[in-house]
Write an enzyme that holds these catalytic residues in place. Structure first.
Site, mmCIF file in Angstrom:
data_model
loop_
_atom_site.group_PDB
_atom_site.id
_atom_site.type_symbol
_atom_site.label_atom_id
_atom_site.label_comp_id
_atom_site.label_asym_id
_atom_site.label_seq_id
_atom_site.Cartn_x
_atom_site.Cartn_y
_atom_site.Cartn_z
ATOM 1 N N ASP A 137 -4.354 -7.269 9.007
ATOM 2 C CA ASP A 137 -5.172 -6.296 9.587
ATOM 3 C C ASP A 137 -5.263 -4.868 8.651
ATOM 4 O O ASP A 137 -5.613 -3.792 9.254
ATOM 5 C CB ASP A 137 -4.735 -5.900 10.855
ATOM 6 C CG ASP A 137 -3.124 -5.366 10.842
ATOM 7 O OD1 ASP A 137 -2.519 -5.365 9.991
ATOM 8 O OD2 ASP A 137 -2.773 -4.706 11.971
ATOM 9 N N GLU A 168 -11.590 2.471 -11.030
ATOM 10 C CA GLU A 168 -11.647 3.087 -9.648
ATOM 11 C C GLU A 168 -10.933 4.776 -9.819
ATOM 12 O O GLU A 168 -11.464 5.709 -9.235
ATOM 13 C CB GLU A 168 -11.040 2.377 -8.336
ATOM 14 C CG GLU A 168 -11.905 1.347 -8.274
ATOM 15 C CD GLU A 168 -13.081 1.606 -7.302
ATOM 16 O OE1 GLU A 168 -13.128 2.872 -6.729
ATOM 17 O OE2 GLU A 168 -13.980 0.986 -7.412
ATOM 18 N N GLU A 186 -12.921 14.360 -2.241
ATOM 19 C CA GLU A 186 -12.229 15.471 -2.978
ATOM 20 C C GLU A 186 -10.940 14.677 -3.332
ATOM 21 O O GLU A 186 -10.655 13.486 -2.880
ATOM 22 C CB GLU A 186 -11.574 16.440 -1.681
ATOM 23 C CG GLU A 186 -10.779 17.447 -2.191
ATOM 24 C CD GLU A 186 -10.372 18.422 -1.027
ATOM 25 O OE1 GLU A 186 -9.371 19.137 -1.292
ATOM 26 O OE2 GLU A 186 -10.750 18.051 0.230
ATOM 27 N N GLU A 231 -13.039 7.883 -8.939
ATOM 28 C CA GLU A 231 -13.040 9.004 -8.059
ATOM 29 C C GLU A 231 -12.092 10.055 -8.314
ATOM 30 O O GLU A 231 -12.139 10.898 -7.226
ATOM 31 C CB GLU A 231 -12.163 7.883 -6.999
ATOM 32 C CG GLU A 231 -12.852 6.925 -6.338
ATOM 33 C CD GLU A 231 -12.189 6.170 -5.172
ATOM 34 O OE1 GLU A 231 -10.904 6.257 -5.048
ATOM 35 O OE2 GLU A 231 -12.824 5.434 -4.556
#
Length: 145
Positions: free
Chosen positions: A83, A61, A113, A65
């Site tokens: 949550d 990742e 970005e 990214e």
């Protein structure tokens, strides 16, 4: 294949990347391209594939990214507040890595970005990433002693 009768949480892996030390320390953040938290800053990360470890997911990742290929990641903990992600039940396994100085990073995949920020001047962070950052800084400082 056996099917469970109860739901399972999804697992994500995030990577906190530190550069420099002391007052000049910086952290790499990505601007989220999609909801939830679209436009907010977060750590590079995402959902773990079924055929990879959490460590491998964090490294993958980070590369997808930001374009950074860093492999020396250190687990800082699991974050499982019920949550923490509005999409579904998600448990995050967070990592950190460090480099001597910031190197260019570009947003890719679902990151609009990628940018380095001084630790002393951070934007508001998405999800529970402020909590993840606090733990990462604590462990990073412990391990550098």
């Amino acid at each position: 294949m056996y099917q469970y009768n109860y739901p399972h949480p999804a697992i994500t892996a995030d990577c906190v990347v530190f550069a420099g030390h002391g007052e000049k320390a910086q952290v790499l953040l990505i601007k989220r391209k999609f909801d939830p938290c679209k436009g907010m800053w977060a750590f590079p990360g995402g959902f773990m594939n079924i055929d990879e470890t959490a460590d491998a997911a964090a490294v993958r990742e980070l590369y997808e990214e930001t374009g950074l290929k860093l492999t020396d990641v250190h687990q800082i903990g699991a974050f499982s507040r019920v949550d923490r992600d509005p999409r579904e039940r998600v448990v995050n396994i967070a990592y950190y890595t460090e480099i001597a100085a910031p190197i260019p990073a570009t947003g890719g995949d679902d990151a609009a970005e990628a940018r380095w920020f001084p630790l002393a001047d951070l934007p508001p962070l998405a999800f529970d990433h402020a909590e993840i950052l606090a733990r990462a800084i604590y462990i990073w400082n412990l391990e550098r002693k």
